[in-house]
Design an enzyme around this catalytic site. Structure first.
Site, PDB file in Angstrom:
ATOM      1  N   THR A  88       0.791  -1.215   0.233  1.00 37.33           N
ATOM      2  CA  THR A  88      -0.757   0.419   0.102  1.00 37.33           C
ATOM      3  C   THR A  88       1.012   1.598  -0.033  1.00 37.33           C
ATOM      4  OG1 THR A  88      -0.527   0.220   2.170  1.00 37.33           O
ATOM      5  CG2 THR A  88      -1.451  -1.126   1.343  1.00 37.33           C
ATOM      6  N   CYS A 118      -2.316   7.087  -2.843  1.00 35.72           N
ATOM      7  CA  CYS A 118      -3.364   7.740  -2.740  1.00 35.72           C
ATOM      8  C   CYS A 118      -3.581   9.210  -3.561  1.00 35.72           C
ATOM      9  CB  CYS A 118      -3.587   8.102  -1.200  1.00 35.72           C
ATOM     10  SG  CYS A 118      -2.387   9.558  -0.681  1.00 35.72           S
ATOM     11  N   THR A 158       0.260  13.656   7.857  1.00 37.39           N
ATOM     12  CA  THR A 158       0.429  12.035   7.967  1.00 37.39           C
ATOM     13  C   THR A 158       0.917  12.111   8.922  1.00 37.39           C
ATOM     14  OG1 THR A 158       1.987  11.087   6.585  1.00 37.39           O
ATOM     15  CG2 THR A 158      -0.091  11.955   5.600  1.00 37.39           C
TER      16      THR A 158
END
Length: 481
Positions: A258, A289, A319
């Site tokens: 991811t 993303c 983040t």
């Protein structure tokens, strides 16, 4: 009777219809592996109000509200058919039926439109596919929520285990609590219990073993009854083939990262290049993303107008990699307090475009600013097009792409004049076109693309995992490529 009384009576009637839809939607999902959609939004496990709001949302896209009185007959028709595993969009059924002039009944039209999922044409229900999460941070817990939500029939993806480093006393209870409550995404939809004796979290009946390990080499997954599993690494610690290959332990068949992959690791944006994954590929990445946010609309624009060059500026929520207060950080600027500053940083999204869209030869540059919000970002995509166009033409094109194209699960579209970042928390799309902010001048176009960089991205990850596992079922009515 006053106008207000008429409106209230109409609302109550629609509530009653939506209530009648819930058991039909649930039964189709549990017994036949059929997911009922409305303009690419799942209606499974949705409340009465959620079903009505989803119908109303169609007004933003198609210009008029879609009524439950219009879609109910199609749902009722589906319950009479011998359906196999599939996804069926009753919003699209209603729209295409409206445009059909052959005089077919709803039952006849529905049977024809979903013929590929019925009778001798239907595919077999798949055996459940085991999934392991390596890491249980922001993305890991959201992916867990999605996997649990989608486990309805028991024949899809099955979250079997989570691998984490030991965190000391009450570790299991605290991790379960973080899954249950989230400051950004709200409460978990269901029940969670903890079985400390067996190191399990039980979520909506799904038994998830929590395995404590400091490295992939310490785990033999077959010891936990796990076979042929897909492991999702959401730590980002390893990003090349050599590092990720450490996960190919007994019981693990494929590894999905991811984060952007390095070297020859394929970077996959579902909806754009997922069909290029080779069946024997064991290691792949879901890119970032931001890459997932910009590549689908970039493809949509390139297919229609041609793109000669572009620049993307991302205004990104902070983040976990950043510091809460000023402190040492190996990267420039990221050591400064995330909740107090706008922080200029780099993004690899622009360079990652080439991996996902190899046919796009246009140079794409990019930069990023981290801002003091916990979730939802916006990408400003500035494009030089291959031909001149108008704002109205671009918006009509993107609206149609979001409704009827193969990218409709990736691209959403909003005309809301007061939309702000918080409005897109929980969006399942990779990218949401903000129609009001779009600017077009001749062959120059600027698109403003909202994206939930946590949840929307997690949905893309799950779609990739569904695809490589063989449980990504076909969607009806079929969309033309």
């Amino acid at each position: 009777m006053t106008l207000n009384d008429d409106s209230f009576t109409n609302w109550k009637n629609r509530e009653e219809i939506a209530e009648s839809m819930i058991p039909m939607i649930g039964k189709l999902h549990r017994e036949r592996d059929v997911t009922v959609l409305l303009h690419s939004r799942s209606l499974v496990n949705k409340s009465v109000v959620s079903i009505l709001k989803t119908h109303r949302f169609a007004r933003q896209i198609a210009g008029e509200e879609l009524s439950v009185t219009e879609t109910l007959p199609f749902l009722e028709a589906l319950t009479t058919l011998d359906l196999g595993p599939s996804q069926i969009d009753i919003g699209m059924l209603a729209a295409t039926y409206r445009a059909d002039d052959r005089g077919l009944s709803v039952v006849e039209f529905t049977a024809e439109a979903v013929a590929g999922a019925t009778g001798a044409n239907k595919i077999d229900r798949r055996e459940p596919r085991d999934v392991v999460l390596y890491g249980f941070g922001r993305i890991g817990r959201l992916v867990a929520r999605l996997l649990i939500e989608k486990s309805g029939s028991g024949n899809g993806l099955r979250l079997r285990a989570v691998v984490v480093r030991g965190g000391g006393e009450q570790d299991l209870v605290k991790r379960a609590s973080l899954l249950r409550r989230d400051s950004v995404h709200g409460q978990f939809q269901g029940t969670i219990t903890v079985d400390e004796a067996n190191s399990k979290i039980i979520a909506n009946g799904n038994e998830i073993t929590v395995i404590y390990a400091n490295s992939p080499a310490e785990v033999d997954y077959t010891a936990y009854g796990i076979r042929d599993a897909i492991l999702i690494d959401n730590t980002g610690k390893w990003r090349d083939r050599e590092g990720l290959s450490q996960h190919l332990r007994p019981g693990i068949d494929k590894v999905v990262l991811t984060a952007p992959g390095k070297g020859d690791v394929p970077n996959i944006v579902h909806g754009v290049n997922h069909d290029t994954i080779k069946p024997d590929e064991q290691i792949l990445s879901c890119a970032s993303c931001t890459t997932n946010a910009i590549v689908p609309p970039l493809k949509a624009m390139h297919d229609e107008y041609g793109v000669l060059r572009g620049h993307v500026e991302t205004v990104h929520s902070f983040t976990n990699d950043q510091n809460l207060l000023d402190n040492y950080h190996k990267a420039d600027r990221r050591g400064r307090s995330a909740p107090l500053n706008m922080v200029i940083t780099e993004t690899g999204a622009a360079s990652a475009v080439a991996k996902a869209l190899p046919d796009l030869k246009a140079p794409i540059t990019g930069s990023s600013i981290r801002v003091p919000v916990p979730d939802v970002s916006i990408a400003i995509l500035s494009l030089r097009l291959g031909r001149e166009t108008t704002r109205e033409e671009v918006l009509d094109h993107l609206r149609e792409v979001s409704l009827t194209s193969p990218l409709k699960r990736q691209i959403d579209f909003t005309t809301a004049p007061d939309a702000v970042s918080m409005d897109f928390i929980g969006s399942r799309h990779a990218s949401i076109i903000d129609a009001g902010a779009t600017k077009v001048d001749g062959d120059n176009a600027i698109l403003y693309l909202w994206y939930d960089n946590e949840f929307g991205y997690s949905c893309q990850v799950v779609r990739v995992v569904q695809h490589v596992s063989g449980v990504e079922y076909p969607t009806y009515p079929a969309t033309s490529v």
